[in-house]
Design an enzyme around this catalytic site. Structure first.
Site, PDB file in Angstrom:
ATOM      1  N   VAL A 176      62.213  20.412 -35.476  1.00 14.36           N
ATOM      2  CA  VAL A 176      61.963  19.716 -34.210  1.00 14.36           C
ATOM      3  C   VAL A 176      62.027  20.635 -32.988  1.00 14.36           C
ATOM      4  O   VAL A 176      61.644  20.228 -31.893  1.00 14.36           O
ATOM      5  CB  VAL A 176      62.981  18.564 -34.004  1.00 14.36           C
ATOM      6  CG1 VAL A 176      62.766  17.471 -35.027  1.00 14.36           C
ATOM      7  CG2 VAL A 176      64.419  19.072 -34.035  1.00 14.36           C
ATOM      8  N   TYR A 177      62.515  21.856 -33.132  1.00 11.44           N
ATOM      9  CA  TYR A 177      62.655  22.714 -31.960  1.00 11.44           C
ATOM     10  C   TYR A 177      61.283  23.046 -31.368  1.00 11.44           C
ATOM     11  O   TYR A 177      60.423  23.630 -32.037  1.00 11.44           O
ATOM     12  CB  TYR A 177      63.370  24.014 -32.320  1.00 11.44           C
ATOM     13  CG  TYR A 177      64.834  23.860 -32.662  1.00 11.44           C
ATOM     14  CD1 TYR A 177      65.544  22.702 -32.379  1.00 11.44           C
ATOM     15  CD2 TYR A 177      65.529  24.897 -33.283  1.00 11.44           C
ATOM     16  CE1 TYR A 177      66.880  22.571 -32.702  1.00 11.44           C
ATOM     17  CE2 TYR A 177      66.881  24.780 -33.603  1.00 11.44           C
ATOM     18  CZ  TYR A 177      67.545  23.608 -33.321  1.00 11.44           C
ATOM     19  OH  TYR A 177      68.876  23.485 -33.638  1.00 11.44           O
ATOM     20  N   SER A 178      61.111  22.671 -30.109  1.00 14.07           N
ATOM     21  CA  SER A 178      59.863  22.949 -29.379  1.00 14.07           C
ATOM     22  C   SER A 178      58.636  22.512 -30.174  1.00 14.07           C
ATOM     23  O   SER A 178      57.635  23.229 -30.256  1.00 14.07           O
ATOM     24  CB  SER A 178      59.776  24.432 -29.013  1.00 14.07           C
ATOM     25  OG  SER A 178      60.829  24.788 -28.141  1.00 14.07           O
TER      26      SER A 178
END
Length: 322
Positions: free
Chosen positions: A60-62
């Site tokens: 889910v990061y960036s």
């Protein structure tokens, strides 16, 4: 750099893990302060050259761009066989009823998407980002076991949850002969030590390595109390983690760092590295100095008196981060 076995496994990880939430396109996802690929690559390369062999990111990061940037940098700067690469699954990556969580469908879908973005055939550590109360534990643990048996992950780990939840997941895996978690990525630092009550003793008993996130308390342990940064100004989640009662701990870090003549980050990390269950704090690095301080902290030996001075002002917190 020093290395340690991750929990009761034979896997050697550096005492510092590079947290890669910092790296990702700022206009993707929810973190406006992240660094794009051009700014990220020199820092990832610096960490690898300093002996850090352990990198942690998440699907889910960036909006997935963190995995893309990290994967490309590792292909250019490292021998894949020498790197311990970790990512996570749970958060929502797309709209729709199956766009997140820890169902069998979600896990088997997301591991393939992560591997594609990372540009690798496997990850070394595949972690559940949080507990999923809406999916049967048996379903989650069997799916994770199948990911390992398919060769797509070498080990599995978990992140912030209640100790009873973690214990139940481990028991379920053991009962069925499935792969068990080898690590716990939890919220733990000088300002938040609630994990010492149940989770860390459980990890010690079960041979699980702790990988603390936010080891510098979102930077609060590295600067004067009340200082506002670009990240802290937009960090709604971080603003709920700490309170005015934490000021005494920050002041103790400042005093000891001043006496030692070292940056405050080194003192805060050195304390964390002295905790028995901690394998490797997950340190985000947006500047070269951040990596230099993290590496230096591994060699910084605090006295028992200094440890006591750092711990004495602690104020209990409500449970948060799960």
């Amino acid at each position: 750099m020093q290395y340690v076995k991750l929990g009761s496994t034979g896997l050697d990880v550096s005492r510092i893990c590079l947290g890669c939430m910092t790296y990702g396109l700022p206009d993707r996802g929810v973190h406006e302060w992240t660094l794009d690929e051009e700014a990220s690559r020199p820092l990832i390369r610096q960490a690898l050259e300093a002996g850090i062999n352990f990198l942690d990111t998440a699907n889910v990061y960036s909006d997935g761009t963190s995995e893309e940037i990290v994967g490309k940098a590792l292909r250019d700067f490292a021998d894949r066989d020498e790197v311990v690469l970790a990512t996570k699954v749970h958060g929502r990556t797309r709209p729709g009823p199956n766009g997140g969580g820890l169902s069998r469908k979600a896990i088997l879908t997301e591991i393939d998407h992560s591997l594609s973005r990372l540009g690798t055939d496997y990850v070394d550590l595949y972690q559940i980002h949080r507990f999923d109360p809406h999916t049967p534990i048996e379903e989650t643990m069997e799916a994770l076991h199948d990911v390992v048996k398919a060769g797509k992950a070498r080990y599995i780990g978990a992140s912030s949850m209640y100790a009873w939840q973690f214990s139940k997941m481990q028991y379920t895996a053991e009962r069925h002969g499935w792969t068990k978690f080898v690590s716990m990525q939890n919220h733990y630092n000088l300002l938040y030590r609630e994990e010492e009550r149940e989770m860390l003793p459980l990890c010690a008993d079960q041979g699980v390595g702790a990988l603390p996130w936010s080891p510098l308390a979102r930077g609060r342990l590295t600067r004067d109390w009340g200082t506002v940064t670009e990240r802290s100004a937009s960090d709604d989640f971080g603003s709920r983690l700490y309170a005015e009662g934490d000021r005494g701990v920050v002041e103790a870090v400042t005093r000891i760092a001043g006496d030692r003549g070292v940056p405050r980050a080194q003192v805060a990390l050195a304390w964390l590295l002295r905790q028995n269950t901690v394998a490797a704090p997950i340190v985000g690095a947006a500047k070269p100095q951040h990596i230099e301080d993290a590496v230096a902290a591994v060699e910084l030996e605090l006295s028992d008196k200094e440890l006591e001075e750092l711990e004495q002002p602690y104020a209990p917190h409500p449970i948060i981060g799960h």
